[in-house]
Design a protein around this motif. Structure first.
Motif, PDB file in Angstrom:
ATOM      1  N   ALA A 229      -1.415   0.089   5.303  1.00 54.70           N
ATOM      2  CA  ALA A 229      -1.480  -0.643   6.570  1.00 54.70           C
ATOM      3  C   ALA A 229      -0.403  -1.721   6.634  1.00 54.70           C
ATOM      4  CB  ALA A 229      -2.867  -1.261   6.735  1.00 54.70           C
ATOM      5  N   VAL A 230      -0.190  -2.428   5.530  1.00 58.22           N
ATOM      6  CA  VAL A 230       0.840  -3.469   5.500  1.00 58.22           C
ATOM      7  C   VAL A 230       2.227  -2.844   5.611  1.00 58.22           C
ATOM      8  CG1 VAL A 230       1.919  -5.260   4.086  1.00 58.22           C
ATOM      9  CG2 VAL A 230      -0.576  -5.113   4.216  1.00 58.22           C
TER      10      VAL A 230
ATOM     11  N   GLU B 190       3.039  -0.109   7.045  1.00 55.80           N
ATOM     12  CA  GLU B 190       3.217   0.381   8.403  1.00 55.80           C
ATOM     13  C   GLU B 190       3.501  -0.759   9.371  1.00 55.80           C
ATOM     14  OE1 GLU B 190       1.076   3.542  11.452  1.00 55.80           O
ATOM     15  OE2 GLU B 190      -0.143   2.510   9.931  1.00 55.80           O
ATOM     16  N   SER B 191       2.828  -1.890   9.186  1.00 57.62           N
ATOM     17  CA  SER B 191       3.032  -3.015  10.092  1.00 57.62           C
ATOM     18  C   SER B 191       4.436  -3.595   9.960  1.00 57.62           C
ATOM     19  CB  SER B 191       1.979  -4.097   9.841  1.00 57.62           C
ATOM     20  OG  SER B 191       2.187  -4.726   8.583  1.00 57.62           O
ATOM     21  N   TRP B 192       5.055  -3.398   8.814  1.00 55.31           N
ATOM     22  CA  TRP B 192       6.403  -3.913   8.584  1.00 55.31           C
ATOM     23  C   TRP B 192       7.462  -2.798   8.624  1.00 55.31           C
ATOM     24  CZ3 TRP B 192       8.323  -8.900   7.728  1.00 55.31           C
ATOM     25  CH2 TRP B 192       7.357  -9.910   7.775  1.00 55.31           C
ATOM     26  N   GLU B 193       7.094  -1.658   9.158  1.00 58.01           N
ATOM     27  CA  GLU B 193       8.008  -0.513   9.171  1.00 58.01           C
ATOM     28  C   GLU B 193       9.352  -0.830   9.821  1.00 58.01           C
ATOM     29  OE1 GLU B 193       8.255   4.164  10.644  1.00 58.01           O
ATOM     30  OE2 GLU B 193       6.477   2.944  11.093  1.00 58.01           O
TER      31      GLU B 193
ATOM     32  N   ILE C  25      -7.597  -0.123  -1.831  1.00 56.59           N
ATOM     33  CA  ILE C  25      -6.299  -0.734  -2.106  1.00 56.59           C
ATOM     34  C   ILE C  25      -5.172   0.083  -1.491  1.00 56.59           C
ATOM     35  CG2 ILE C  25      -4.646  -1.235  -3.955  1.00 56.59           C
ATOM     36  CD1 ILE C  25      -6.986  -2.109  -5.691  1.00 56.59           C
ATOM     37  N   SER C  26      -5.269   1.404  -1.601  1.00 60.25           N
ATOM     38  CA  SER C  26      -4.222   2.267  -1.047  1.00 60.25           C
ATOM     39  C   SER C  26      -4.142   2.124   0.470  1.00 60.25           C
ATOM     40  CB  SER C  26      -4.490   3.727  -1.432  1.00 60.25           C
ATOM     41  OG  SER C  26      -4.430   3.903  -2.835  1.00 60.25           O
TER      42      SER C  26
END
Length: 285
Positions: free
Chosen positions: A262-263, A265-268, A256-257
């Protein structure tokens, strides 16, 4: 880490008549500690009579704040102090989020969040006066994430964990430690005694899919294994703020972490673009 405590200690354990709470209380008694065991319905007969002089049973509804205050006071009066407080009492309500009535939703939070809050408020004055103590909050795998049919249960555990993280920082100045314990599957009656919502027809296909997944079976563990881990936790001179119990919940916590990171980071770029410090509005010309 100590392997055994220097002297017998006093525990206050809620939900001590069965399941994990009973296993915690029994393990503490077997090693020679004193236990105030609280539950909605509990008697000395729940425990080996060899420990009768070191056990205080308290019939307690943790949602009754005044009763909680009185129960903790009774424990201190009987044993002279508190060392370990285990907020184990909890219930589970199963159902899709949309299906919960107001009463059902509030009931889930009353026990799992407010019950623990009242115990903490009752115990803290005694722990602060001693400049010592350890509060252990029994959360759940559902405190790691929300899953279909466990939405309100997860809500109660997320709230418990948020409150406990703040409490840990507040209590540290007084020598009081706080640990959130997230157990995996154990053979208790949590699932057999849980309440269920009235199902809404549109969720039928999802329920059928979940039933197929659950039909594959699961292997839970004996509560005594959790009790052995609990003893190691409270014997530590530097207990962790969080402790996972079980391989399944351990692996899930990391999964889960990683997914969340990852999510994020993708929306950073979007996240960072949403912040640009400016003076307070009244100072803007």
């Amino acid at each position: 880490m100590r392997t055994t405590p220097a002297a017998p200690r006093t525990w206050f354990i809620t939900g001590a008549s069965r399941g994990l709470g009973h296993a915690f209380a029994t393990a503490a008694l077997e090693r020679g500690d004193q236990v105030a065991a609280a539950a909605r319905s509990i008697t000395q007969d729940h425990f080996d009579q060899r420990h009768a002089d070191r056990i205080l049973t308290l019939n307690l509804d943790v949602t009754d704040r005044a009763a909680v205050m009185a129960a903790v006071s009774s424990a201190v009066e009987r044993f002279g102090r508190l060392d370990i407080v285990v907020n184990n009492a909890g219930t589970m309500s199963s159902g899709m989020v949309e299906e919960f009535t107001e009463a059902e939703a509030r009931s889930q939070l009353e026990v799992n969040l407010f019950g623990a809050l009242w115990v903490c408020q009752a115990a803290l004055p005694h722990l602060r006066s001693q400049n010592s103590g350890h509060i252990v909050q029994i959360s759940s795998i559902a405190g790691l994430g929300g899953f279909p049919t466990t939405g309100m249960y997860s809500a109660s555990k997320f709230a418990l964990e948020g409150m406990s993280e703040a409490l840990a920082m507040e209590a540290a100045a007084f020598g009081v430690k706080v640990t959130i314990v997230q157990p995996g599957g154990y053979w208790t009656d949590l699932y057999t005694s849980m309440a269920s919502t009235a199902p809404l027809e549109p969720y039928g296909p999802l329920r059928e899919e979940l039933a197929r997944q659950w039909a594959e079976g699961s292997v839970d563990s004996k509560p005594e294994l959790a009790a052995a881990a609990m003893l190691k936790l409270v014997d530590s001179d530097n207990p962790p703020p969080r402790l996972l119990l079980g391989s399944m919940v351990y692996d899930l916590a990391f999964d889960i972490s990683r997914q969340r990171m990852a999510v994020w980071e993708s929306w950073e770029p979007v996240s960072r673009a949403a912040e640009h410090a400016v003076p307070a509005p009244e100072q803007i010309a």
